[in-house]
Design a protein around this motif. Structure first.
Motif, PDB file in Angstrom:
ATOM      1  N   GLN A 147      -8.545  -0.923   0.861  1.00 46.86           N
ATOM      2  CA  GLN A 147      -7.413   0.046   1.058  1.00 46.86           C
ATOM      3  C   GLN A 147      -6.749   0.174  -0.240  1.00 46.86           C
TER       4      GLN A 147
ATOM      5  N   LEU B 219       0.795  -1.219  -0.018  1.00 44.89           N
ATOM      6  CA  LEU B 219       0.170   0.067   0.047  1.00 44.89           C
ATOM      7  C   LEU B 219       0.651   1.194  -0.067  1.00 44.89           C
TER       8      LEU B 219
ATOM      9  N   TYR C 112      -8.022  -6.514   1.743  1.00 39.99           N
ATOM     10  CA  TYR C 112      -7.501  -5.360   1.456  1.00 39.99           C
ATOM     11  C   TYR C 112      -7.900  -4.597   0.145  1.00 39.99           C
TER      12      TYR C 112
END
Length: 216
Positions: A75, A46, A72
């Motif tokens: 995100q 990320l 995830y």
């Protein structure tokens, strides 16, 4: 028209902004995210995706080679992804669907990816909602692997399914792509080519990209 998606897995990570600028004329920027669990390698995550987003307007094509990507996906969407691929082998079908639903909530394009061991028919439960299908022509995890010839049949079958159910869906191919293999995968039905070492290790990157674009 064939679209080119340079894979930064083959880029110089010490000079990543420069390496992205070198491929600015491409259609997408392919970002491989690996977790060391779903595949036997660890790449970037990320923080790097967020940094890339700040330094380019290119379409970010995120290929999540991670276990249970539903954890995830939100995100990565927030980090700046324009398109996200999740592997059908990475979780139970209901969680793959949930991951696609999250992409839809964020307005991010949806894709599923297939390892060489996976049947093309595995995309059928999802095909109507997809923006892209990604077919791997190597085992996911490492760049620079040789092209698996038998995957040409998989590409053709995926193309047939796309034409029957969702003709606007793109068909991306990743693994061992160079001017020679690019021509064959385009003939089999692909219209998006992920290219790593054949671009970044070429003596003339611009000429290498031009050679890939004339595969139609």
């Amino acid at each position: 028209m064939v679209k080119i998606a340079p894979s930064i897995l083959s880029a110089d990570f010490c000079n990543l902004e420069r390496e992205i600028q070198r491929v600015q004329t491409a259609d997408l920027l392919h970002v491989d995210v690996m977790d060391g669990a779903f595949v036997p390698n660890i790449t970037l995550g990320l923080p790097v995706v967020r940094s890339i987003r700040k330094h380019t307007d290119m379409q970010l094509d995120l290929h999540l080679m991670i276990d249970k990507p539903v954890r995830y996906v939100a995100q990565f969407c927030e980090a700046g992804a324009d398109l996200v691929s999740v592997h059908l082998e990475s979780d139970h079908p209901q969680n793959i669907q949930k991951a696609l639903d999250i992409m839809g909530e964020y307005g991010v394009k949806k894709a599923v990816a297939l390892r060489p061991i996976t049947s093309p028919e595995a995309i059928l439960p999802y095909i109507d909602q997809l923006d892209m299908v990604l077919v791997m022509t190597v085992e996911p995890g490492f760049g620079g692997q040789p092209f698996i010839e038998s995957q040409l049949k998989t590409i053709t079958r995926v193309w047939e399914i796309i034409q029957a159910h969702n003709p606007s869906c793109d068909l991306e191919v990743d693994g061992g792509i160079n001017p020679s293999t690019a021509r064959r995968v385009v003939e089999a039905g692909a219209n998006v080519l992920v290219v790593g070492s054949a671009l970044y290790e070429a003596p003339d990157l611009s000429a290498a990209m031009a050679a890939l674009r004339v595969t139609e």
